[in-house]
Design an enzyme around this catalytic site. Sequence first.
Site, short mmCIF file in Angstrom:
data_model
loop_
_atom_site.label_atom_id
_atom_site.label_comp_id
_atom_site.label_asym_id
_atom_site.label_seq_id
_atom_site.Cartn_x
_atom_site.Cartn_y
_atom_site.Cartn_z
N CYS A 224 23.31 80.40 75.90
CA CYS A 224 23.26 81.83 76.25
C CYS A 224 22.78 82.01 77.68
CB CYS A 224 22.37 82.58 75.29
SG CYS A 224 20.70 81.95 75.25
N GLU B 132 20.17 88.95 69.81
CA GLU B 132 20.32 88.16 71.04
C GLU B 132 21.81 87.92 71.22
OE1 GLU B 132 17.73 84.77 70.81
OE2 GLU B 132 16.01 86.03 70.35
N GLU C 178 32.41 87.14 79.51
CA GLU C 178 31.75 85.89 79.12
C GLU C 178 32.81 84.88 78.66
OE1 GLU C 178 27.98 84.68 76.38
OE2 GLU C 178 29.64 85.64 75.31
N LYS D 294 22.33 82.50 57.31
CA LYS D 294 23.78 82.25 57.33
C LYS D 294 24.07 81.54 58.65
CE LYS D 294 27.50 83.27 58.46
NZ LYS D 294 28.32 82.30 59.24
P1 NAD Z 1 29.55 84.71 66.79
O1 NAD Z 1 29.09 86.09 67.04
O2 NAD Z 1 30.99 84.44 66.66
O3 NAD Z 1 28.89 84.15 65.44
C1 NAD Z 1 27.51 84.12 65.25
C2 NAD Z 1 27.24 84.20 63.76
O4 NAD Z 1 27.63 85.47 63.27
C3 NAD Z 1 27.99 83.17 62.93
O5 NAD Z 1 27.13 82.69 61.92
C4 NAD Z 1 29.13 83.99 62.36
O6 NAD Z 1 29.66 83.48 61.17
C5 NAD Z 1 28.44 85.31 62.12
N1 NAD Z 1 29.32 86.47 62.04
C6 NAD Z 1 30.50 86.67 62.68
N2 NAD Z 1 30.99 87.89 62.36
C7 NAD Z 1 30.10 88.47 61.51
C8 NAD Z 1 30.06 89.71 60.83
N3 NAD Z 1 31.03 90.64 60.98
N4 NAD Z 1 29.01 89.96 60.01
C9 NAD Z 1 28.03 89.06 59.86
N5 NAD Z 1 28.02 87.85 60.47
C10 NAD Z 1 29.05 87.56 61.30
O7 NAD Z 1 28.88 83.84 67.92
P2 NAD Z 1 29.13 82.28 68.20
O8 NAD Z 1 30.53 82.12 68.65
O9 NAD Z 1 28.63 81.50 67.03
O10 NAD Z 1 28.13 82.01 69.43
C11 NAD Z 1 28.49 82.20 70.76
C12 NAD Z 1 28.01 83.55 71.24
O11 NAD Z 1 26.62 83.67 71.00
C13 NAD Z 1 28.15 83.77 72.73
O12 NAD Z 1 28.59 85.07 72.96
C14 NAD Z 1 26.75 83.62 73.27
O13 NAD Z 1 26.49 84.30 74.46
C15 NAD Z 1 25.96 84.16 72.15
N6 NAD Z 1 24.58 83.63 72.16
C16 NAD Z 1 23.58 84.45 72.60
C17 NAD Z 1 22.27 83.98 72.65
C18 NAD Z 1 21.13 84.83 73.15
O14 NAD Z 1 19.99 84.42 72.99
N7 NAD Z 1 21.38 85.97 73.75
C19 NAD Z 1 21.99 82.69 72.24
C20 NAD Z 1 23.05 81.88 71.80
C21 NAD Z 1 24.34 82.37 71.75
O1 6OD Z 2 14.71 78.19 74.19
C1 6OD Z 2 14.74 79.11 73.39
O2 6OD Z 2 13.83 79.36 72.65
C2 6OD Z 2 15.94 79.91 73.29
N1 6OD Z 2 15.86 81.04 72.57
C3 6OD Z 2 17.06 79.53 73.89
C4 6OD Z 2 18.26 80.22 73.78
C5 6OD Z 2 19.41 79.65 74.13
C6 6OD Z 2 20.65 80.29 73.89
O3 6OD Z 2 21.70 79.71 73.70
#
Ligand code: NAD
Ligand code: 6OD
Length: 485
Positions: free
Chosen positions: A287, A253, A389, A177
């Site tokens: 992230c 993550e 954040e 998804k």
């Molecule tokens: P988000 O949590 O809003 O959405 C991520 C995914 O989850 C989307 O596909 C969304 O449709 C889905 N989703 C939302 N609510 C849901 C639910 N109740 N049940 C199932 N699926 C659901 O995140 P975003 O806005 O797409 O991304 C930004 C966030 O992601 C930031 O907080 C960032 O720090 C985090 N992030 C973390 C990492 C990491 O490796 N730690 C990497 C990238 C992004």
């Molecule tokens: O480089 C990667 O493999 C990795 N997991 C990066 C994550 C970035 C987050 O936004």
Amino acid sequence: MPKEFKNYVNGQFVASTKKIEIINPVNGQVYGVSHEADQQIVDAAVAAAKAALKGEWGSMTLARRRELLCKLADRVDERFDEFLGAEVADTGKPYSLARRIDIPRGAANFRVFADTIASISTESFQMDTPDEQGAINYAIRKPLGVIAVVSPWNLPLLLMTWKVAPAMACGNTIVVKPSEETPATTTLLAEVMGEVGIPPGVFNVVHGYGPDSAGEFLTRHKDIDAITFTGETTTGKAIMRVAAENVTPLSFELGGKNPGIVFADANFDDAVDGIARAVFTNTGQVCLSTERVYVERPIFDKFVAAMKVRAEDLNTGFPEETQTSLGPLISKEHQQKVLGYYDLAVQEGAKVVTGGGVPEFGDERDNGFYVQPTIWTGLAEDSRCVKEEIFGPVCHITPFDSEEEVVDLANDCVYGLMSSTWTTDLSKAHRVGAALECGINYVNCWFLRDLRTPFGGVKMSGIGREGGVHSINFYSELVNICVKL
Ligand code: NAD
Ligand code: 6OD
């Protein structure tokens, strides 16, 4: 004619009646629609994935599975420009960035995990028994089953394949998804799966939102054997509640508020360069982005001045222009959220070193989701702008006086994904690296990723580790066989 992104179920593209408009963040224009999966489409995708575990995929040799993974990587490379165009259309990020990071990493994930799965061993123990004949224990590795991959919008192809590739390497089947904001490269990858001969049902895509939509229908599904999720911590909590119903294993993550620490003995130019990249790359939507910068007092003023120059030198051009170094944010909603923090910082008493508003272009970008790169100083450590954040091109810079003080400041946070430390004193680097409460601690670098290393956060930044053998351990079930001799 808008581009259409359909669901992919059992090797076929599937339409639905409900559509989601996909918006180009550069100019705010709708350029495509995705087909929102309802409960029936999600059920069909999960059923196809479950059935595929028993078919050709389930009995495929490891050698053939690895060959297919390499073919996937090759085909992404062959269709590189299409993937590139699709990623930029959804995100507005500079072509130069997606060309360097997103698409090559998307392909590399398949090659890395094709190699990793071939080189991995399992444990074996000989044991004594009362009859003195003994027994041998050995572990075999089995797929978990159907994996739900729920991915975000910031590095769409990279972060999705980072989960899909090891899950497939272990013999699982998958339902992805992708984010509702960025359906394009996942849909393109579905085409590629068909082209290289991945059996129907092994890789499925359902489009839609999270709550009360495809995301929730998928993560709540009783036939899902594991959920791997990247996104916000609050979303992780919602998924965890739903997953509890079926005791579904999770890999998370999540969010971060990553510190960057600059000691006075650091190579100054390298530190400015590294911290500026950590704050502004992908418009702060990584992230691993740094939003809290701590600088040792003797170089504080000089460092802030240098960062101001770096922020003001960023080029907010169109994605295709080679000099462009800063794109828009992903959406109007996210732009409003970031601008809300820009206002809040002033209320909380920040000195705005640079930025704090919206750039003016005099062209279609004025309808896009741009914000100015922004630097603050002077905020209290417990202010919301230093604690929460933001996920935008912004940082707060705080002076510090000692190693102990800065470790305490950096660790005073609910998140713990990443830190970077800048120093030429290697002993200090080792001490600080070990003392920081984060899953990934960079020293004199940022976003250097060896894909074999453990990746993940502590505290509210995640659960578990992915990368190399750690991914293989999550996406497979170890079963012990005890043979009496
Ligand atoms: P988000 O949590 O809003 O959405 C991520 C995914 O989850 C989307 O596909 C969304 O449709 C889905 N989703 C939302 N609510 C849901 C639910 N109740 N049940 C199932 N699926 C659901 O995140 P975003 O806005 O797409 O991304 C930004 C966030 O992601 C930031 O907080 C960032 O720090 C985090 N992030 C973390 C990492 C990491 O490796 N730690 C990497 C990238 C992004
Ligand atoms: O480089 C990667 O493999 C990795 N997991 C990066 C994550 C970035 C987050 O936004």
